[in-house]
Design an enzyme around this catalytic site. Structure first.
Site, PDB file in Angstrom:
ATOM      1  N   LYS A  98      44.658  37.869  37.503  1.00  0.00           N
ATOM      2  CA  LYS A  98      45.628  38.530  36.697  1.00  0.00           C
ATOM      3  C   LYS A  98      46.886  37.709  36.233  1.00  0.00           C
ATOM      4  CE  LYS A  98      44.360  42.799  38.876  1.00  0.00           C
ATOM      5  NZ  LYS A  98      43.741  43.788  38.153  1.00  0.00           N
TER       6      LYS A  98
ATOM      7  N   HIS B 232      45.774  52.089  44.058  1.00  0.00           N
ATOM      8  CA  HIS B 232      44.731  51.635  43.365  1.00  0.00           C
ATOM      9  C   HIS B 232      43.538  52.036  44.709  1.00  0.00           C
ATOM     10  CE1 HIS B 232      41.527  48.523  42.520  1.00  0.00           C
ATOM     11  NE2 HIS B 232      41.856  48.758  41.511  1.00  0.00           N
TER      12      HIS B 232
ATOM     13  N   ASP C 269      51.137  45.914  47.749  1.00  0.00           N
ATOM     14  CA  ASP C 269      50.238  45.699  46.576  1.00  0.00           C
ATOM     15  C   ASP C 269      50.664  44.906  45.595  1.00  0.00           C
ATOM     16  OD1 ASP C 269      48.172  45.585  44.895  1.00  0.00           O
ATOM     17  OD2 ASP C 269      47.324  47.437  45.040  1.00  0.00           O
TER      18      ASP C 269
ATOM     19  N   CYS D  65      40.372  53.066  38.472  1.00  0.00           N
ATOM     20  CA  CYS D  65      40.383  52.906  40.140  1.00  0.00           C
ATOM     21  C   CYS D  65      41.502  53.719  40.720  1.00  0.00           C
ATOM     22  CB  CYS D  65      40.208  51.578  40.575  1.00  0.00           C
ATOM     23  SG  CYS D  65      38.877  50.801  39.984  1.00  0.00           S
TER      24      CYS D  65
ATOM     25  N   GLN E 175      49.550  44.019  40.367  1.00  0.00           N
ATOM     26  CA  GLN E 175      50.000  43.875  39.127  1.00  0.00           C
ATOM     27  C   GLN E 175      51.438  43.388  38.838  1.00  0.00           C
ATOM     28  OE1 GLN E 175      48.647  44.959  36.369  1.00  0.00           O
ATOM     29  NE2 GLN E 175      46.657  45.583  37.403  1.00  0.00           N
TER      30      GLN E 175
END
Ligand code: PMP
Length: 414
Positions: A234, A131, A208, A372, A211
Site C-alpha cells: 500500500k 478490518h 493496525d 473486509c 492504511q
C-alpha cells in the site's frame, strides 16, 4: 544497493505520473483512472527496476551464504530493515520483523504474544471499524482462551466513541488492538489517546497501520504503541511484504511464531535454542526480492515528501467530497473530522456493485463491497459501499471524469 528515484524536486504531478508505467494503459478503451489505492497502490518504475535488478544481478539466498551474491542480497535485505526502522522511527533495527503483510503481522502477535499472555476471563478491546484481519485472529484467540472480545462503538460520522472506550477499558483489558486509519471510511483515529489510556490500565496496544503508513508520519517511539503492523504494497512497494514493529522487550519475551531454518541458534533433538531478534520471527527463506525492492519504494516516498503527498491527497479529497455531495441521492459514509483520501458512498436504490461495473466500463477502478469490514457495514445498516481512494498520482481532472461517469451510471440504473 544505491537507489535513486529520478523524481524532480518540488511537487510536479506530470513528472510523478510518468514514474508509473501502468498509468499509461487503457481499460475498456479508456485511459485507466485508478481510484483503488486503499486496496493496493501502483508501483513506480524504480520499484520495478529494483525487482528485476535483484533477479538479474544478485539473486541468492540470504544470511547463510559466504559468496558474493549472497553477501550482496543479505546487505540489501538488511538495508531495507534499516530503511523501515528510519521510516517509522523505531529505536532498534531488531524491532522490525518482515512478514508477508499486515494480516500475518497481526496473526503473529495473536499466536505468540496472545497465547502466552491471554488467560481465562481476560478482555481484548477492538473497535467496530476494524478490518477482518484485526477481528478474526482475536476471535480465534478468545475462543481458545475463554477470553472476552469487546467492541469500541463508532458514531454516525464514522468516528470512534472515545467516551465509550474510556468506560470499556479496565484492569481486565490485556490488549487494545485498533486501526490507525479506517480502510472503509478514511477516519484517522486518535491513537495517541487510545494508547495512553490503554497503558494506564496496564494493557498492551497493537496499531493496525495498514492504511496510515502511506499517508501519515509514523513515529512508533513517540506514539508509544507496543506493536505496529503494515503492508508495503500500500506504500508503492511490492506485494508480499509486511512489517511487524514490536517493542524489543516485548518481542524478546514472546515465543517464536513458525519453526524452521533461520529462526534457530542450535537444534538438537533434546533441545533447540532460538535465534536473537529479529530472526527468531523470520523462519525460512524470506521474500528477498520484494523486501529488497521496498527500499526503492521508501526512497520514492522520501523524495516526494510525506507533507507534499498529504497536501495533494487532501486537495483531492476536498475536491471529490464537494463534487460528490452535489449528486442527489448520494450519501457519503464516514464524515469524520480527520480523514485521509478515502471516500465511501452509497446511492439510493442502487447496488454499489452495479455502479462499480459501469465505472469500470469507463476505465475507472473503484472498490465496491464491504471492504473486509462487515461489522462496520452492519453498524451502518448497509451491505457495502462504493469506495474511491486517491493517491499521489491522481488528479482533479480524473475526479471530474469519475463524477461525470458516476452521474451517467446513476441515470442508467435509476
Ligand atoms: N488492515 C487494514 C485497515 C487494511 O486496509 C488491510 C488491507 N486492506 C489489512 C489490514 C490487511 O492487509 P493485508 O491484506 O496486506 O495483509
Amino acid at each position: 544497493m544505491n537507489v535513486t528515484s529520478g523524481i524532480e524536486s518540488g511537487f510536479d504531478i506530470k513528472d510523478i505520473r510518468q514514474h508509473f508505467p501502468i498509468l499509461q494503459r487503457q481499460v475498456k478503451g479508456k485511459p485507466l483512472i485508478y481510484f483503488d489505492n486503499a486496496a493496493t497502490s501502483q508501483k513506480p518504475q524504480i520499484v520495478l527496476d529494483a525487482l528485476s535488478n535483484y533477479y538479474g544481478h544478485y539473486n541468492a539466498n540470504i544470511h547463510r551464504g559466504i559468496h558474493t551474491l549472497a553477501e550482496e542480497a543479505t546487505a540489501a535485505f538488511e538495508e531495507t530493515r534499516d530503511a523501515i526502522r528510519d521510516f517509522i522511527h523505531a529505536g532498534h533495527r531488531e524491532e522490525i520483523i518482515f512478514t508477508k503483510g499486515t494480516t500475518e503481522s497481526i496473526n503473529l502477535v495473536a499466536y505468540t504474544w496472545g497465547r502466552a499472555n491471554i488467560q481465562d476471563g481476560d478482555e481484548i478491546l477492538i473497535s467496530n471499524m476494524e478490518h477482518h484481519s484485526n477481528i478474526v485472529p482475536w476471535q480465534i484467540l478468545c475462543k481458545e482462551k475463554n477470553a472476552l472480545l469487546k467492541i469500541i462503538p463508532v458514531n454516525d460520522e464514522g468516528e470512534l466513541d472515545m467516551e465509550a472506550y474510556k468506560k470499556l477499558i479496565s484492569h481486565k483489558t490485556k490488549l487494545v488492538s485498533v486501526v490507525h486509519v479506517s480502510n472503509a471510511l478514511g477516519t484517522i483515529n486518535p491513537v495517541k489517546d487510545i494508547i495512553r489510556l490503554a497503558h494506564q490500565a496496564g494493557a498492551v496496544v497493537l496499531i493496525d497501520g495498514a492504511q496510515s503508513a502511506v499517508h501519515l508520519d509514523i513515529d512508533v517511539a513517540e506514539m508509544d504503541c507496543d506493536f505496529f503492523a503494515f503492508s508495503m504494497h500500500k506504500l508503492f512497494g511490492p506485494t508480499g511484504v509486511g512489517i511487524l514493529y514490536g517493542k524489543k522487550d516485548i518481542l524478546e519475551n514472546m515465543p517464536p511464531f513458525m519453526g524452521g531454518g533461520e529462526m534457530i541458534k542450535e537444534v538438537h533433538f533434546d533441545k533447540t535454542t532460538y535465534a536473537s531478534l529479529p530472526y527468531k520471527f523470520e523462519a525460512g527463506t524470506p521474500n528477498i526480492a520484494d523486501v529488497n525492492a521496498c527500499k526503492a519504494a521508501l526512497v520514492f516516498i522520501d523524495k516526494i515528501g510525506k507533507e507534499n503527498l498529504r497536501q495533494h491527497e487532501n486537495e483531492l479529497l476536498a475536491y471529490a467530497t464537494r463534487e460528490l455531495k452535489k449528486i442527489d441521492g448520494l450519501h457519503i459514509i464516514g464524515n469524520a473530522k480527520h480523514k485521509v483520501s478515502v471516500i465511501s458512498f452509497i446511492v439510493d436504490k442502487i447496488h454499489p456493485q452495479d455502479l462499480g461495473i459501469l465505472l469500470d466500463n469507463s476505465g475507472i477502478a473503484v472498490r465496491t463491497g464491504h471492504h473486509c469490514t462487515q461489522p462496520l457495514m452492519q453498524r451502518f445498516g448497509i451491505p457495502g459501499t462504493v469506495r474511491a481512494s486517491f493517491s499521489v498520482y491522481n488528479t482533479t481532472e480524473e475526479i471530474d471524469t469519475f463524477v461525470l461517469a458516476l452521474k451517467k451510471a446513476i441515470k442508467m440504473l435509476a
